[in-house]
Scaffold this motif. Structure first.
Motif, PDB file in Angstrom:
ATOM      1  N   TRP A   1      68.795   4.699 -14.341  1.00 37.26           N
ATOM      2  CA  TRP A   1      68.166   3.788 -13.378  1.00 37.26           C
ATOM      3  C   TRP A   1      69.240   3.125 -12.527  1.00 37.26           C
ATOM      4  O   TRP A   1      70.164   2.533 -13.054  1.00 37.26           O
ATOM      5  CB  TRP A   1      67.356   2.710 -14.111  1.00 37.26           C
ATOM      6  CG  TRP A   1      66.591   3.244 -15.278  1.00 37.26           C
ATOM      7  CD1 TRP A   1      66.869   3.043 -16.593  1.00 37.26           C
ATOM      8  CD2 TRP A   1      65.424   4.076 -15.238  1.00 37.26           C
ATOM      9  NE1 TRP A   1      65.960   3.700 -17.382  1.00 37.26           N
ATOM     10  CE2 TRP A   1      65.055   4.334 -16.584  1.00 37.26           C
ATOM     11  CE3 TRP A   1      64.647   4.617 -14.217  1.00 37.26           C
ATOM     12  CZ2 TRP A   1      63.960   5.124 -16.926  1.00 37.26           C
ATOM     13  CZ3 TRP A   1      63.560   5.404 -14.550  1.00 37.26           C
ATOM     14  CH2 TRP A   1      63.220   5.643 -15.884  1.00 37.26           C
ATOM     15  N   SER A   2      69.060   3.197 -11.208  1.00 35.70           N
ATOM     16  CA  SER A   2      70.033   2.544 -10.335  1.00 35.70           C
ATOM     17  C   SER A   2      69.595   1.131  -9.974  1.00 35.70           C
ATOM     18  O   SER A   2      70.392   0.343  -9.489  1.00 35.70           O
ATOM     19  CB  SER A   2      70.243   3.369  -9.063  1.00 35.70           C
ATOM     20  OG  SER A   2      68.993   3.613  -8.443  1.00 35.70           O
ATOM     21  N   SER A   3      68.312   0.794 -10.229  1.00 38.10           N
ATOM     22  CA  SER A   3      67.862  -0.581  -9.953  1.00 38.10           C
ATOM     23  C   SER A   3      66.683  -0.912 -10.872  1.00 38.10           C
ATOM     24  O   SER A   3      66.094  -0.019 -11.491  1.00 38.10           O
ATOM     25  CB  SER A   3      67.416  -0.706  -8.504  1.00 38.10           C
ATOM     26  OG  SER A   3      66.240   0.047  -8.292  1.00 38.10           O
ATOM     27  N   TRP A   4      66.361  -2.224 -10.940  1.00 34.39           N
ATOM     28  CA  TRP A   4      65.244  -2.651 -11.774  1.00 34.39           C
ATOM     29  C   TRP A   4      63.914  -2.108 -11.253  1.00 34.39           C
ATOM     30  O   TRP A   4      63.052  -1.728 -12.030  1.00 34.39           O
ATOM     31  CB  TRP A   4      65.178  -4.186 -11.848  1.00 34.39           C
ATOM     32  CG  TRP A   4      66.023  -4.711 -12.960  1.00 34.39           C
ATOM     33  CD1 TRP A   4      67.224  -5.349 -12.827  1.00 34.39           C
ATOM     34  CD2 TRP A   4      65.763  -4.626 -14.371  1.00 34.39           C
ATOM     35  NE1 TRP A   4      67.732  -5.652 -14.059  1.00 34.39           N
ATOM     36  CE2 TRP A   4      66.853  -5.232 -15.028  1.00 34.39           C
ATOM     37  CE3 TRP A   4      64.723  -4.111 -15.125  1.00 34.39           C
ATOM     38  CZ2 TRP A   4      66.927  -5.333 -16.406  1.00 34.39           C
ATOM     39  CZ3 TRP A   4      64.801  -4.200 -16.512  1.00 34.39           C
ATOM     40  CH2 TRP A   4      65.885  -4.802 -17.144  1.00 34.39           C
TER      41      TRP A   4
ATOM     42  N   VAL B   1      73.719   7.616 -15.824  1.00 33.92           N
ATOM     43  CA  VAL B   1      73.001   6.393 -15.448  1.00 33.92           C
ATOM     44  C   VAL B   1      71.625   6.822 -14.934  1.00 33.92           C
ATOM     45  O   VAL B   1      71.527   7.562 -13.952  1.00 33.92           O
ATOM     46  CB  VAL B   1      73.760   5.594 -14.374  1.00 33.92           C
ATOM     47  CG1 VAL B   1      72.962   4.361 -13.979  1.00 33.92           C
ATOM     48  CG2 VAL B   1      75.142   5.216 -14.874  1.00 33.92           C
TER      49      VAL B   1
ATOM     50  N   GLU C   1      63.398   0.617  -9.765  1.00 33.97           N
ATOM     51  CA  GLU C   1      63.298   2.027 -10.148  1.00 33.97           C
ATOM     52  C   GLU C   1      62.880   2.157 -11.612  1.00 33.97           C
ATOM     53  O   GLU C   1      62.077   3.022 -11.966  1.00 33.97           O
ATOM     54  CB  GLU C   1      64.665   2.686  -9.949  1.00 33.97           C
ATOM     55  CG  GLU C   1      64.602   4.182  -9.702  1.00 33.97           C
ATOM     56  CD  GLU C   1      65.974   4.752  -9.432  1.00 33.97           C
ATOM     57  OE1 GLU C   1      66.501   5.423 -10.346  1.00 33.97           O
ATOM     58  OE2 GLU C   1      66.522   4.499  -8.341  1.00 33.97           O
TER      59      GLU C   1
END
Lengths: 74, 268
Positions: A17-20, A15, A22
């Motif tokens: 990207w852990s957030s948008w 994975v 980022e």
């Protein structure tokens, strides 16, 4: 660059990207990455719009040129 | 005499020759603008859809699957646009010069129209290669631009496209414009190997080829896949725009013919 690529991780699913936010930040290179993407999108969309305009212009010009003349010729 | 002639025409050898000739003529069936026009029209939507699907797949692989680069971080993701654009800029130039040359030698007007239709798309990809390269150079090299061999020869490619378009636009007679443009395009072909091998021949800031035929791929497979998908997407996009543009060029040049008049009446 070709030699610097991380090789080991591509077999397992990582994975990235852990957030948008980022994803948008692109590891601090957001300006450069999205600046590239934006220009590609803008230029290609512009080309397609201009192609449509060019096609319509042919029809309009020929309608003016013929102006019913084609009926007399036929 | 009459009998001899009829015997000659009905002999199996002559028939074979006739068949071969008609088959050869069949090859050139689509070399006529009138037959190529509807064919191109049927192909455009297919290439558009292929371009869209490949672009979605390439973006997904490039931005969500491919790992972050150990040295360049996520700045390297520009590669998924930069390399395909640069490939297309060179490839389209060779194709443009080829069709311009065919038009020059065989005097086939559709070939020349195709060359004219390729130039704007080629120029666009050259510009995009330079733009994305500049945005990649700033974070990795610390500069937007350097006058090194790769960058300079790619800029010359852009000027060659501009020169081809300007020269053709400056000449009123389309057939003369075709011939003049063809000579410019053919002379300019020499620049394409110079761009390609510039990173080998000279010491440049630009890195070497991303993909080599001689060695095993040094990139992660997902990076390579993303790049190839985007390259195919750009290829399909180019086919769609070029075929669409050549249709307009055919109508612009041949609007006075009966079939064009009928086509224009039917379509508008």
């Amino acid at each position: 660059m070709a030699h610097s690529v991380v090789q080991g991780r591509n077999s397992e699913s990582v994975v990235i990207w852990s957030s948008w936010s980022e994803f948008v930040a692109m590891g601090g290179y957001g300006f450069y990455v999205w600046g590239s993407v934006a220009m590609v999108v803008v230029v290609l969309v512009m080309e397609m719009i201009m192609l449509g305009r060019r096609r319509r212009a042919v029809f309009e010009k020929s309608a003016r040129n013929n102006g019913g003349g084609s009926e007399t010729a036929a | 005499m009459k009998v001899e002639l009829s015997a000659l025409t009905t002999s199996p050898q002559v028939k074979q020759v006739n068949n071969a000739a008609s088959e050869r003529i069949h090859w050139f069936w689509f070399a006529s603008p009138q037959t190529f026009y509807p064919l191109a029209g049927r192909m455009v939507p297919w290439f558009v859809w292929l371009a869209v699907l490949l672009c979605i797949a390439g973006t997904y692989v490039g931005f969500f699957i491919a790992p972050t680069d150990a040295q360049q971080g996520d700045a390297y993701r520009i590669i998924f646009l930069h390399v395909p654009a640069a490939w297309m800029s060179m490839f389209l130039y060779v194709v443009m010069a080829f069709w311009a040359g065919v038009g020059l030698v065989f005097n086939t007007r559709l070939s020349s129209m195709l060359a004219t239709a390729i130039a704007p798309t080629g120029a666009i990809f050259t510009f995009l290669a330079l733009w994305t390269g500049s945005l990649w150079g700033k974070p990795t090299w610390g500069t937007w631009w350097v006058w090194d061999a790769r960058l300079t020869s790619e800029l010359i490619l852009l000027f060659l496209y501009f020169g081809f378009m300007a020269l053709q636009a400056a000449i009123d007679d389309p057939r003369r414009a075709d011939r003049a443009g063809a000579i410019l395009a053919l002379v300019g072909v020499i620049n394409v190997p110079i761009i390609y091998f510039s990173v080998v021949w000279w010491n440049t800031l630009h890195q070497g080829a991303s993909i080599s035929m001689k060695s095993a791929p040094t990139m992660a497979m997902t990076m390579l896949l993303g790049m190839l998908l985007m390259a195919l997407a750009f290829w399909m996009y180019s086919l769609a725009t070029i075929l669409s543009r050549v249709r307009s060029i055919i109508l612009e040049r041949e609007w006075h013919t009966q079939w064009c008049k009928e086509e224009i009446r039917r379509a508008s």
